[in-house]
Each structure stands twice: as C-alpha cells, then as structure tokens.
Design a protein around this motif. Structure first.
Motif, PDB file in Angstrom:
ATOM      1  N   GLN A 193       1.240  -1.589  -0.266  1.00  0.00           N
ATOM      2  CA  GLN A 193       0.201   0.327   0.029  1.00  0.00           C
ATOM      3  C   GLN A 193       0.612   1.547   0.316  1.00  0.00           C
ATOM      4  OE1 GLN A 193      -1.890   0.996   3.576  1.00  0.00           O
ATOM      5  NE2 GLN A 193      -3.576   1.657   2.629  1.00  0.00           N
ATOM      6  N   GLU A 248      -2.239   9.327   3.309  1.00  0.00           N
ATOM      7  CA  GLU A 248      -1.981   9.820   4.956  1.00  0.00           C
ATOM      8  C   GLU A 248      -0.593  11.002   5.001  1.00  0.00           C
ATOM      9  OE1 GLU A 248       0.509   6.449   5.831  1.00  0.00           O
ATOM     10  OE2 GLU A 248       0.736   6.954   8.105  1.00  0.00           O
ATOM     11  N   GLN A 273      -5.620   2.301   6.117  1.00  0.00           N
ATOM     12  CA  GLN A 273      -3.920   1.509   6.809  1.00  0.00           C
ATOM     13  C   GLN A 273      -4.700  -0.254   6.777  1.00  0.00           C
ATOM     14  OE1 GLN A 273      -1.121   2.746   8.257  1.00  0.00           O
ATOM     15  NE2 GLN A 273      -0.028   1.000   8.886  1.00  0.00           N
TER      16      GLN A 273
HETATM   17  N1  TRP Z   1       1.687   4.683   7.144  1.00  0.00           N
HETATM   18  C1  TRP Z   1       3.092   3.855   7.084  1.00  0.00           C
HETATM   19  C2  TRP Z   1       3.989   5.030   6.660  1.00  0.00           C
HETATM   20  O1  TRP Z   1       4.228   5.933   7.162  1.00  0.00           O
HETATM   21  C3  TRP Z   1       3.054   2.938   5.457  1.00  0.00           C
HETATM   22  C4  TRP Z   1       1.694   2.401   5.848  1.00  0.00           C
HETATM   23  C5  TRP Z   1       0.706   1.823   5.100  1.00  0.00           C
HETATM   24  C6  TRP Z   1       2.260   0.481   6.221  1.00  0.00           C
HETATM   25  N2  TRP Z   1       0.290   0.375   5.375  1.00  0.00           N
HETATM   26  C7  TRP Z   1       1.378   0.118   5.881  1.00  0.00           C
HETATM   27  C8  TRP Z   1       3.596   0.497   6.932  1.00  0.00           C
HETATM   28  C9  TRP Z   1       1.918  -1.762   7.015  1.00  0.00           C
HETATM   29  C10 TRP Z   1       3.482  -1.027   7.001  1.00  0.00           C
HETATM   30  C11 TRP Z   1       2.557  -1.847   7.117  1.00  0.00           C
HETATM   31  O2  TRP Z   1       5.021   4.609   6.458  1.00  0.00           O
END
Ligand code: TRP
Length: 375
Positions: A111, A116, A198
C-alpha cells in the motif's frame, strides 16, 4: 506510546526506545527460539534480521504458521507513506518482506498511503504525488515477484479500498483514535479517519476472493498502533485478525538516542539516491562512533560496537556473513580494529548496495506499471 524517556507513535519516534517496555505496553510477543525454529522448518535458513533480533516481536504468528501447515496459505501486506526521498531506514522491512515472499512463495499487497502523508505533513497534494512516483520506483527496484505483487495507491484505488475502509470507520470511535494516537480536537478530520485506510489492505484479497485468507504484516513497530486499534474490528466484520511481525528502528546516523532515521533531517539519513561520495561524507562526519578519542586509547581500551552506528548498519543489513560480523565485533571491542577501518568497511558495503539499487531503479518504471493493481 508516549513515555517519559521515549515516544513511539506512527508519526513520531524519539528518545532511547526500550523495546522490552514496548512489548509489554503493546501486548505483543517476543519472537522466541521456538517460533524461530518453526520458521526455519519451512525456510531452511533464518534471515539475518531474524537471527540478529532486528525482527523481534509478533502478534499471532504461531496461528499463521498453524494455518500455513494446514495448507491455508497467507499473503503479505506492508506499505510506504510517500512524503520524501526514501532512506536506509525504510527498506529493511521491505527487504525482509521480499525474503518472506521468496521463501513462502506468496502474494504481496503493497500500500502507498499518499492520503496519509497529505493529511499529516505540511506538503501539497502535488508534492506528495511526486514523492509517490519517486518512491514506487525504489520499492519496485527491490525485486518483488512479478505476478504476485500488487501495488495499491490509496487515492487511485479508492474504488477498492473505500468501501472496506468505511466498514472499519463505522466501528472505531473518535475517542479510541484520540486516546491511541494522542490526537486533539484541533486535528483535521482526515487524520481521524486514516487508520481505517491502513486497516483495509489486510482483507483486500479476502474480499476479492470471497473467502478468508490469512494475512502477515511485517512492519516497523511504530506502525503497530493502527493495527492494535483495527484488530478488534476484523472479527466483527467476519475476517481473520492479521498476524504481524515487528522490527526495531533503523538507527539515525547520530545514534540510537537520536530516534529513528528520518528524512526531515538530511544529516541523520542516508538516502537511496545518495552518491558514493555523499555516503562516505555522511558516515565519516556524522555516524556516531563507539571508538575512543585517540588511537592510543582505542588500541588500549577498545571500542564499543553496541553504540557504534556503522557496526549497527553492518549488523542490521550490510554484513550477511555471521562469522565476519563476529570477527569485526571482536576486533573493534579489543581495539585491534580502528573506527576509521570500521567506517571504511561500512562505506564500501553501503555503496556496493546502493550502486546496484540505483541501477535497478533506473529500469524499474515497467515494473511499477506491472505491479500497480489493475482490478
Ligand atoms: N503508514 C506507513 C508509513 O507511514 C505506510 C503503511 C501503510 C504501512 N500500510 C502499512 C506500513 C502496513 C507497514 C504496514 O510509512
């Protein structure tokens, strides 16, 4: 978790992280020898990041293996938040994920959370889209399996993700999000919704195939809180809870106490796009050293590899050979190996890796096109 000595949330990591405390606080389990042994039965060898405790904790991993052993194959899910150029701190998880994909021969859903980063960072939508294009090339260059790897971009695959996300959103209250992430009434409403985006990819294959498929999420431990919130919801919607493997943070150049490697501080990070000269300069000038003030003192009393950032980089990723790593550790501790020698060796290793990565990246556009989910 916002503690006295350190802070770990999906958006901030600072201070000297106590991983034992995090395990307790988050209610997760250590990856113990028994579980590692179970992995080895299937993979024949353990990845250095498992042998050396870089991936150190989990949720429900034994359940995942039980299912696997019954013939119920899992898929992998991880992600990238595109907010700037990628650095070494980002790719450890993905390199490990690739190993899992190769060893278990499973699908990977990856993803890209452009929503975000737009909502949480002080950047325009257009700037985030540039980061997205740039980051997708780096991720594709890591060599995931064609035909088994699916990139999903939150704003582009909204038709797939949004119907799932709203089902999570309906079962998560603002008060839970506020307590879990330390949000306030002044935070924008997109941030409050984000966790449900997420959460969604962990069930995308189950939704598409119309049958439940186990999911394994390798992540840096700062991402755990999203899933801690969402895991209560999966069963309520009729899905399995995803299993998770947690890694420690990649140390900033300035050392463990300086938090994780971050793209907002140029001198704390080695970027995947850095030239050999830049890497040399950063390691020589900024990499925290466990060495002594003078060569005489170092020869006499020895250095401390436990706090030495160059040594940590070798341990975390760049020296796969255990015997060699042990030798370096011994020689540095005894004073036989000098800081300049340790740094030169580390620079050579990092530059060898980056040279290959940059060559693969230059040809990765067609892989991005192949990986992008097309329905
Ligand atoms: N939120 C994570 C970031 O800021 C990106 C991400 C989206 C993620 N889905 C995930 C990370 C699932 C680990 C597992 O980098």
């Amino acid at each position: 978790m916002v503690g006295k000595d350190f802070t770990v949330t999906p958006w901030e990591v600072s201070g000297e992280v106590d991983y034992g405390k995090l395990i307790k606080e988050f209610g997760i389990s250590r990856l113990d020898d028994k579980t590692l042994g179970r992995i080895k039965k299937h993979t024949k060898e353990l990845h250095p990041m498992l042998r050396r405790g870089v991936f150190f904790a989990h949720r429900d991993f034994n359940w995942l293996l039980d299912e696997y052993e019954k013939g119920n194959k899992f898929f992998l899910y991880t992600g990238c938040g595109p907010s700037g150029p990628l650095h070494l701190g980002h790719i450890g998880t993905w390199i490990f994920t690739k190993w899992l994909q190769d060893k278990f021969d499973v699908d990977l859903w990856f993803q890209f959370t452009d929503d975000e980063k737009f909502l949480f960072k002080d950047k325009s939508y257009e700037e985030i889209q540039k980061c997205l294009e740039d980051n997708m090339l780096d991720v594709a260059a890591l060599g995931f399996k064609p035909g088994k790897t699916h990139f999903i971009v939150d704003t582009r695959h909204a038709n797939l993700l949004y119907p799932i996300a709203i089902k999570f959103a309906k079962k998560i209250t603002f008060s839970t999000v506020r307590a879990s992430f330390g949000m306030t009434n002044e935070d924008n409403i997109g941030k409050i919704f984000y966790t449900s985006m997420q959460a969604a990819p962990a069930v995308v294959p189950s939704v598409l195939k119309k049958k439940n498929i186990p999911c394994l999420i390798p992540l840096g431990i700062d991402q755990d809180p999203h899933f801690r919130v969402a895991r209560d919801v999966y069963p309520k919607l009729g899905y399995y809870k995803p299993a998770i493997m947690h890694s420690v943070f990649w140390p900033a150049l300035k050392g463990h106490g300086a938090g994780k490697m971050s793209s907002s501080d140029e001198n704390s990070a080695i970027f995947l796009s850095d030239s050999a000269k830049e890497v040399e300069k950063k390691i020589k000038k900024y990499a925290f050293s466990g060495g002594r003030d003078t060569i005489e003192e170092h020869r006499e009393k020895g250095g401390n590899p436990d706090v030495d950032v160059s040594f940590q980089y070798l341990k975390y990723l760049f020296e796969e050979d255990d015997a060699k790593l042990t030798q370096i550790e011994k020689d540095y501790r005894s004073g036989k190996m000098l800081t300049s020698e340790l740094k030169d060796y580390t620079i050579k290793k990092i530059n060898g890796f980056l040279k290959e990565h940059q060559a693969r990246r230059a040809k990765a556009k067609k892989d991005v096109d192949k990986f992008l989910w097309g329905g």
